[in-house]
Write an enzyme that holds these catalytic residues in place. Structure first.
Site, short mmCIF file in Angstrom:
data_model
loop_
_atom_site.label_atom_id
_atom_site.label_comp_id
_atom_site.label_asym_id
_atom_site.label_seq_id
_atom_site.Cartn_x
_atom_site.Cartn_y
_atom_site.Cartn_z
N TYR A 187 23.92 10.80 31.14
CA TYR A 187 22.55 11.30 31.28
C TYR A 187 21.54 10.39 30.61
CZ TYR A 187 24.00 13.10 26.67
OH TYR A 187 24.48 13.22 25.40
N ASP A 202 18.80 10.21 27.85
CA ASP A 202 18.36 10.92 26.65
C ASP A 202 17.24 10.10 26.03
OD1 ASP A 202 18.28 12.90 24.77
OD2 ASP A 202 19.87 12.06 23.54
N GLU A 249 22.96 7.57 28.15
CA GLU A 249 23.89 8.08 27.15
C GLU A 249 25.11 8.68 27.82
OE1 GLU A 249 22.14 10.41 24.06
OE2 GLU A 249 24.04 11.28 23.41
N THR A 264 31.61 11.51 25.59
CA THR A 264 33.00 11.58 26.06
C THR A 264 33.39 13.05 26.23
OG1 THR A 264 34.00 11.79 23.85
CG2 THR A 264 33.61 9.54 24.68
N HIS A 273 26.80 9.36 18.05
CA HIS A 273 27.12 10.57 17.30
C HIS A 273 28.56 11.00 17.55
CE1 HIS A 273 22.53 11.69 17.57
NE2 HIS A 273 22.76 10.58 16.89
N ASN A 307 31.42 14.19 17.10
CA ASN A 307 31.48 15.64 17.03
C ASN A 307 32.89 16.07 16.67
OD1 ASN A 307 28.75 16.45 18.11
ND2 ASN A 307 29.47 15.10 19.73
N ARG A 353 30.60 22.99 15.52
CA ARG A 353 30.78 21.61 15.94
C ARG A 353 29.99 20.79 14.92
NH1 ARG A 353 27.28 18.19 19.71
NH2 ARG A 353 25.90 19.98 19.58
#
Lengths: 64, 494
Positions: B85, B87, B92, B95, B149, B151, B236
């Site tokens: 997408y 961003d 971006e 995964t 980032h 998660n 998360r």
């Protein structure tokens, strides 16, 4: 994908307290240096031709 | 016992258009469209459950993030379970959910290949000789940063305050093996004579210890509380402090060590005595010191180097492995992470060249220094900054990271299959396989649901609130047996 054929270089494992201070790293160091020299020879053909313009024009918006 | 550390990485790529005028939002859209229209029918993203303003500390900032949902922008779900997408002004990829650090490396590499394929497809689409170029880095060298980032799934029962205080020492010091390296500094009033080279792309941009922001006043621990799964049971943890890595082993160690540390925190097996007196200053001091000799102050008054702090974390992780096992990070991967963690710390301590195939900042530093020496260049020379940027150039013919001998963990075949096939061991399997089989019946997708349109009202939403349900083991047979989406929905409903 052809470019992605790097060799796997084993990294010496840490073997508790028994390793000498400056053992086998020298030969590997020479090998790495030779490879680095080859890369530097190659790099002129790969690097952006006008570094100053390239660096100046690389402007991004903040993200996240 | 700690819950499974389901994990993933979202990377914003730097983007530049060569040979034409274009804004980065439009270029990002062209890039993604070129891929999606060629490979997969676009499935819309469903924003219903997105709440980026929720704060893990227990309150909600409506006004901060209200305009963030830009539904006109491209936003696609891929058959490998990933999301691709636009961003802000960057392409971006997130995964899919992965069960361990090795899977994250595989899908992060697949994401790189998807972006690379997109660049080629966009070049053909544009057809005017202009080119869209992407960079897997985190800063433009002019004070603008974009993120990579991570998660991690954590147990909601773990007090958030404990996570913040105990994970911070790791977030501040792990850059010694997962920093991507940067020529110069973007911290105010810091010249390249003062900091010619540093460990991390991102350290210059952190101003707070903890907070909700990601774009300004960035915090070391981000409090975004948007679990994308059962919020009663899970959090998360959204980690914004890391660099995007070119070296697969750097990504592996970054995610692998962090997963273990989080498991230890969940089992209350880490302890709070390694807390730093001033984490925000420390993250920058460590980054600005490639000699790795500078000490930082702990809250208890001791001074330690980043490596000493990492050794302490590793020793505790080894003890944790003996007492609890490493099932929650997948035992074999956990064992390998511990072994490599030790090797990388020892290598950094004794002869950092020995880990130049593992650690981005070391590989890049060698290249920059050797080039500067050969051409007699001073710190601040544009050519050195160009090498820095070009290390992350995703074009195969330009990428310098591809040329420095980085260890390859994932075979080309495995990367290629991960571009289209989902992981088999998380709910991403269900998402990806449904998208493969019934692309025209799925009208929207999200991390925790799929919405089907099977021709009669209303639309049917299939919730996926458990990250470890919908694996191949659970649903492969079911998906195989169902010829139509209607049949699947009927079977699921029964």
């Amino acid at each position: 994908m052809a470019e992605r054929t790097q060799k796997q270089k084993p990294v010496p494992a840490r073997t508790e307290e028994t390793v000498d201070e400056a053992p086998s790293s020298a030969p590997q160091g020479d090998k790495l240096k030779a490879e680095l020299d080859d890369l530097l020879d190659e790099i002129d053909g790969v690097l952006e031709t006008n570094a100053e313009d390239f660096v100046k024009s690389y402007v991004q918006k903040g993200g996240e | 016992m700690a819950i499974a550390k389901v994990c993933g990485i979202e990377t914003e790529y730097g983007i530049q258009v060569r040979g034409a005028q274009s804004n980065p939002v439009a270029a990002s859209s062209v890039l993604i469209n070129a891929y999606v229209s060629g490979v997969l029918r676009k499935v819309g993203w469903d924003y219903e459950d997105e709440h980026p303003g929720n704060d893990a500390r227990g309150f909600t900032y409506q006004e901060v993030f209200a305009p963030e949902v830009e539904t006109h922008l491209i936003n696609a779900v891929l058959t490998n379970g990933a999301r691709y997408y636009v961003d802000h002004a960057h392409p971006e990829i997130s995964t899919p959910e992965c069960i361990d650090a090795l899977e994250v490396v595989r899908f992060d590499r697949a994401a790189e290949e998807i972006v690379r394929t997109s660049m080629e497809a966009a070049g053909r689409l544009l057809g005017d000789g202009s080119e869209i170029v992407t960079y897997k880095n985190n800063s433009d060298g002019k004070g603008n940063s974009y993120g990579c980032h991570e998660n991690y799934l954590v147990d909601r029962a773990t007090p958030f305050g404990r996570i913040v205080s105990q994970v911070t020492p790791h977030f501040v010091t792990r850059q010694v093996f997962c920093g991507a390296g940067k020529v110069g500094s973007e911290f105010p009033n810091t010249t390249s004579a003062m900091v010619p080279y540093q460990l991390s792309q991102r350290a210059d941009f952190f101003e707070e210890e903890v907070g909700l922001e990601t774009t300004l006043k960035r915090p070391i621990v981000n409090t975004r509380d948007e679990p994308h799964c059962d919020a009663q049971k899970y959090r998360r943890l959204h980690v914004i402090v890391g660099d995007a890595n070119m070296a697969e082993v750097s990504t592996y160690l970054k995610v692998g060590t962090t997963s273990i540390i989080l498991a230890m925190i969940e089992d209350d097996a880490l302890g709070g005595d390694l807390a730093l007196a001033n984490p925000v200053a420390a993250i920058r001091q460590i980054s600005h010191d490639p000699s790795l000799t500078r000490t930082v102050l702990l809250r208890d008054g001791k001074r330690v180097t980043a490596l000493e702090l990492q050794w302490a974390l590793l020793e505790r992780a080894k003890k944790y492995e003996r007492s609890h096992g490493l099932d929650c990070v997948v035992e074999s991967v956990g064992q390998d992470v511990l072994a490599r963690w030790e090797t990388v710390l020892a290598g950094l301590e004794r002869d950092r060249n020995s880990v130049a195939t593992w650690v981005d900042w070391v590989a890049k530093e060698r290249l920059v220094n050797a080039f500067a020496q050969r051409h007699d260049l001073r710190p601040g020379d544009a050519k050195l900054k160009a090498i820095d940027l070009q290390y992350h150039d995703l074009r195969a013919e330009r990428c310098l990271a591809r040329r420095v001998g980085l260890e390859v963990m994932i075979s080309d075949d495995d990367v290629r299959s991960a571009m289209t096939e989902p992981p088999t061991t998380t709910r991403a399997y269900f998402r990806g396989k449904c998208l493969q089989k019934w692309p025209s019946e799925i009208v929207a997708a999200n991390w925790d649901s799929l919405v089907f349109d099977i021709g009669r009202d209303p639309l049917r939403r299939v919730p996926m609130m458990e990250p470890l349900r919908g694996t191949a083991e659970h649903v492969a047979r079911l998906l195989e047996e169902c010829d139509t989406a209607a049949e699947l929905l009927a079977r699921l409903g029964s």
